[in-house]
Design an enzyme around this catalytic site. Sequence first.
Site, PDB file in Angstrom:
ATOM      1  CG  ASP A   1      -2.091  -1.007   1.015  1.00 12.59           C
ATOM      2  OD1 ASP A   1      -2.289  -1.478  -0.167  1.00 12.59           O
ATOM      3  OD2 ASP A   1      -2.587  -1.543   2.000  1.00 12.59           O
TER       4      ASP A   1
ATOM      5  CE1 TYR B   1      -8.637  -4.496   6.990  1.00  9.70           C
ATOM      6  CE2 TYR B   1      -8.116  -5.489   4.731  1.00  9.70           C
ATOM      7  CZ  TYR B   1      -8.643  -5.507   5.985  1.00  9.70           C
ATOM      8  OH  TYR B   1      -8.732  -6.796   6.751  1.00  9.70           O
TER       9      TYR B   1
HETATM   10 CO    CO Z   1      -7.199  -7.674   7.495  1.00  6.62          CO
END
Ligand code: CO
Length: 690
Positions: free
Chosen positions: A319, A403
């Site tokens: 990320d 997320y």
């Molecule tokens: Co997770």
Amino acid sequence: MTIISTESSATGADQPSTGVESGLQHPLANLSAAEITRIRDIVSAEESFTETTRFAFVGLDEPHKWEVLAWQEGDGPLPERRARVMLLDMATGYSTDNLVSIDAGAVLSTSVLDGSAGQLPVLIEEFDAVADIVAEDPRWVEALIKRGTTVDQVKCVPLSAGHYDYPEEEGRRILRVLAFRQDYPEDHPWAHPVDGLSAYVDTATRKITRLVDSDVLAIPAESGNFDDPAVQGEPLTTLKPIVITQPEGPSFEVNGEWVSWANWNFQVGFDMREGLVLRQLSFTDSGEQRPVIYRASIDEMLVPYGDPSPVRFWQNYFDTGEYLFGRFTNSLALGCDCVGEIRYFDAVMSDELGNPFTIENGICMHEEDYGTLWKHSDLFAGSNEVRRSRRLVISFFTTVGNYDYGFYWYLYLDGTIECEAKLTGVLFTSAYPGLDEAGNDYPYASEVAPGLGGPYHQHLFSARLDMMVDGLSNAVDEVDVKRVPVGPGNEHGNAFTKKVTRITSEGVSGRTADASVARAWLVTNTEKTNRMGRPTGYVLYPQDSPTLLADPSSSIARRAEFATKHVFVTRYDPAEKYAAGDFVHQNPGGDGITKFIADDASVDGEDIVLWHTFGPTHFPRPEDWPVMPVDYAKFTLKPYGFFDKNPALNVPAPAKAHCSTRLPTLSAGPGAAELAAAGECAGGCNCSND
Ligand code: CO
């Protein structure tokens, strides 16, 4: 990447020079909007710059640490302001990595990437393009129809490709695409994964290079709309407000990007790749400003998935290095993320056209009460003292697709430093295959809702800790507890002691946590000592959670050697910034840490960087759906002989008079009731928010 304090307070007298007074830019100052505009103008005047050239990354090229320190000591010139600029021509894939002198208004150097050692980070423009690219391919359209849905009904999720030796991907910019059905505009598509189908897309030629069409699985139907009152259920009505007040204001002082709080001093930095960066963190002890960490950041994070499904085996997201998670920093303008007296900092960075843009209130800073700092009620002396702990919190939240990650740095009055990652948001889902013919459950995912899978995965954060414990000459010892067998000198078998192993060079610096021996890593100064004549130090306490679980022969293990250990130690090198290397997207591996340690440089009594991998291994729970309650992962740095004694002795007692008082002593009378009462919380010294 300038940080602008939204509300500036008075300059602290003991703060380091910011250069503001002299009109000169501090060499570590975040890039300002004006500088970003200037960089754009410098770069776009180059002959190779075309209409389709995009800015994949713009960041401060920090001067060598020693140059900055020399300048601060008055022993060297002000280092040149430079920027690092990565450029991608969207039409041709032509990629360059440039060093720009902001002072001189010139491109100092340009290196051309051929793609064999990784690509520039993924562009948002590429993300946006994939839905149109796949929709134009009849194979994709057919495959969706086969699954009972259509191009118009699905959202396409563009995902980093990794490196799997497909010849048609060599030197090309590739994204892999999975589809999720969205039933109406407010519907959360993560609840409806279209499984058994994925497309590999060349973003420059705008073609599908490979279509994977395997199992046809039912698309899970149940709503995952956690923001829908019908899904939330009847509201809980029993919660009364909690209000945090600081009637005299916060205890920190802010001078531009520089902060002082209690005995701590540091700079709040920001970078579009790493997000929040803390620089030049020091603790003032008896009037002396003692450095601890020169620079601290989350330099990389990896989310490797453990499901070998033909449409999912490549799911390994970096990320930071692939997506530049700093770009997706949330604006905390709503004020719901932090409570109390908040000081926000704006994050300024470059967009893909080279123009500055601002994320207002991107970084949050506030103080928190943290329970008991130290306490004792003495049986013999009659002493009864309680001090309350508090911490300074510097944090940001970033959303990377499904997320959401918060990164919280905590500074404590006793010299403790903590970094905590908060993980929340929505699981990356699959269609749950159910039991096989033999009645066995699917071994690589949890069923989190009927027919909905949560594939097993890890979150592995890399903290780059450019250490400077009391100066530049540092070393790291691995400290384990050691059992001592019964024998001469330990006749009763109660003995245990410490085993201390010096990490002498980079080649032996890859170490793994071991809770069974309480393993920790102690960073000491090899020249400075405390009043007992022992080296001053800070110790890193890890959480013992698994390192990378993928097979050592796997592609991801080659690409993420940093994640195969909890700790590496390297000699400071300004070029060694990121644990998985500079160009992580489609990098075949062998980069980053693997290269940094290859020359096996000594790290004993040197200027060193500590690389620490931490983070949870996630077997998703039904309770993680449809939105995950925050999960936590952290590490702690504590002074270990750095101070001559408890550095928080002089923290004043709380205002309530009875928090520092005398008790009857044991010899003076019964006293038992009073002594017992001292352990209670009713007086408010132990448990209150004041
Ligand atoms: Co997770």
